[in-house]
Enzyme design. Structure first.
Site, short mmCIF file in Angstrom:
data_model
loop_
_atom_site.label_atom_id
_atom_site.label_comp_id
_atom_site.label_asym_id
_atom_site.label_seq_id
_atom_site.Cartn_x
_atom_site.Cartn_y
_atom_site.Cartn_z
N GLY A 6 22.67 30.86 -1.50
CA GLY A 6 23.80 29.99 -1.77
C GLY A 6 24.27 29.17 -0.60
N GLU A 34 15.55 20.72 18.01
CA GLU A 34 14.79 21.09 16.83
C GLU A 34 14.46 19.85 16.00
OE1 GLU A 34 16.61 24.31 14.62
OE2 GLU A 34 17.55 25.04 16.46
N ARG A 75 -16.32 4.41 2.31
CA ARG A 75 -16.29 4.43 0.84
C ARG A 75 -16.52 3.03 0.27
NH1 ARG A 75 -16.80 7.78 -3.59
NH2 ARG A 75 -15.45 7.07 -5.29
N GLN A 105 -8.68 -7.12 0.28
CA GLN A 105 -7.47 -7.58 0.95
C GLN A 105 -6.32 -6.58 0.80
OE1 GLN A 105 -4.87 -10.87 -0.56
NE2 GLN A 105 -5.56 -11.94 1.29
N LEU A 142 -5.31 5.09 -1.04
CA LEU A 142 -6.58 4.43 -0.71
C LEU A 142 -7.77 5.38 -0.82
CD1 LEU A 142 -5.53 2.16 2.29
CD2 LEU A 142 -6.04 1.47 -0.06
N GLY A 176 -8.08 7.15 -3.48
CA GLY A 176 -8.30 7.28 -4.91
C GLY A 176 -8.15 8.73 -5.36
#
Length: 380
Positions: free
Chosen positions: A131, A245, A271, A282, A340, A342
């Protein structure tokens, strides 16, 4: 990927140290990442090797078991830990050690720090409760003094290193009438009767690091397990270290972005789609150009934070700005890089998918980004 750019805080000494830390990551972390993800924790041998190399407390004096370096050395460690998957939760032990350095007695420093630095003692921080998350004043765990002991009762959740830790720093109320002034910190050996680890929690990401529930049922600890010598100093101790931190989280975010960009450029060059490399489209080039600009901006921003950290002038506002801005850019860059790849980007076989899932929590832990914006807004 950031050609002709050198971080202004990076010295020749730090470059040599950084090379060593990156070799550690390459030799001990990268080959074990999938194994650690399957077992949900890093091997103890990796902790001990990190301790042997001085990677856990690189900025702590040798008197207390550290390597005697400075914050720049620790930043190099943060960078490497994030670059190679984040499974080795050295940062938590480092944070606990600095709480002890900041507020502990000389006896506490001599007792705990050398074994933390060596990797013999793995630390966790028991702060969040079912909580109470970012609101530390709402913790319900109680520590009641009885004679020369404290009796701790309560429950914690989302505790990183929870299954493997040997010592847990517990945030508890010693006076429920005093709000922030009633919060104290306790160093609890996990072999203490009444301490119980709950289930290993199943997370969206960060699978190589164990995260658990914890329960404290009439856990009796000696009075000298209270961090420092005076009750009610816990909130202030926590607040004093929070900028560092949050800076650490920002350093990690940039390291992950840089790796994601590098991996994506490599993948899109190899690829092929419709008979040509993906990078020749592009859209791909524009996405990567935007990502590179974002990563460069993030790198220069985090370097400012690092320089202030090294100089001892880092304040809460700058650290909070860095925490929310850098982690949100991290999410954007990773999402666009994953696209990119996929379908392969969504497979855990590829690092980009694992990095994407791991990164999501950075906007939550260390104080949610909504809290960070509130902190910054108060400075306006």
């Amino acid at each position: 990927m950031l050609e002709n750019y050198r971080s202004p805080w990076m010295t020749e000494d730090l470059e040599s140290f950084n090379d060593m830390v990156m070799r550690f990551g390459k030799e001990y972390m990268e080959p074990n990442e999938l194994k650690w993800r399957e077992q949900h924790f890093a091997d103890r041998s990796a902790w001990l090797k990190a301790g042997e190399l001085g990677l856990i407390l690189p900025d702590v004096s040798q008197e207390y078991g550290g390597a005697g370096g400075d914050i720049g050395h620790y930043v190099c460690v943060c960078n490497a830990m994030s670059t190679f998957g984040g499974g080795l939760g050295l940062g938590l032990s480092h944070i606990v050690a600095h709480y002890i350095l900041e507020s502990g007695t000389e006896a506490q420093k001599k007792h705990w720090l050398p074994k933390i630095g060596s990797g013999e003692i793995i630390c966790a921080i028991a702060m969040t409760e079912p909580g109470a998350g970012s609101d530390l004043q709402s913790v319900r765990t109680r520590a009641v003094k009885r004679g020369d002991k404290y009796v701790i009762n309560g429950a914690k959740t989302f505790i990183s290193n929870g299954q493997t830790c040997d010592m847990v720093l517990v945030i508890a109320k010693t006076d429920i009438t005093q709000g922030a002034k009633g919060v104290s910190l306790f160093m609890v050996d996990t072999n203490t009767p009444g301490f119980r680890r709950g289930k290993l929690l199943s997370k969206v990401g960060m699978h190589a690091q164990d995260t658990s529930e914890m329960f404290f049922d009439d856990v009796e600890v000696p009075a000298d397990c209270l961090l420092g010598e005076v009750e009610g100093q816990g909130f202030y101790t926590l607040m004093s270290q929070l900028p560092y931190e949050r800076a650490q989280i920002g350093v990690g975010a940039v390291a992950v972005m840089e790796r994601a960009l590098r991996l994506t450029v490599e993948y899109t060059k190899d690829r092929k789609a419709f008979g040509k490399p993906v990078i020749d489209f592009q859209n791909s080039r524009f996405v990567l150009a935007d990502a590179k600009a974002t990563v460069m901006a993030a790198r220069t921003f985090v370097d400012l934070i690092i320089q202030r950290w090294i100089d001892g002038t880092l304040d809460t506002t700058l650290a909070s700005m860095g925490k929310f801005w850098l982690t949100e850019r991290q999410g954007e860059v990773l999402d666009r890089c994953l696209q990119l790849f996929g379908g392969y980007g969504y497979m855990n076989e590829y690092p980009i998918g694992r990095m994407w899932a791991d990164a999501r929590v950075a906007r939550i832990y260390g104080g949610s980004n909504e809290i960070q914006r509130e902190v910054v807004a108060r400075s306006l």
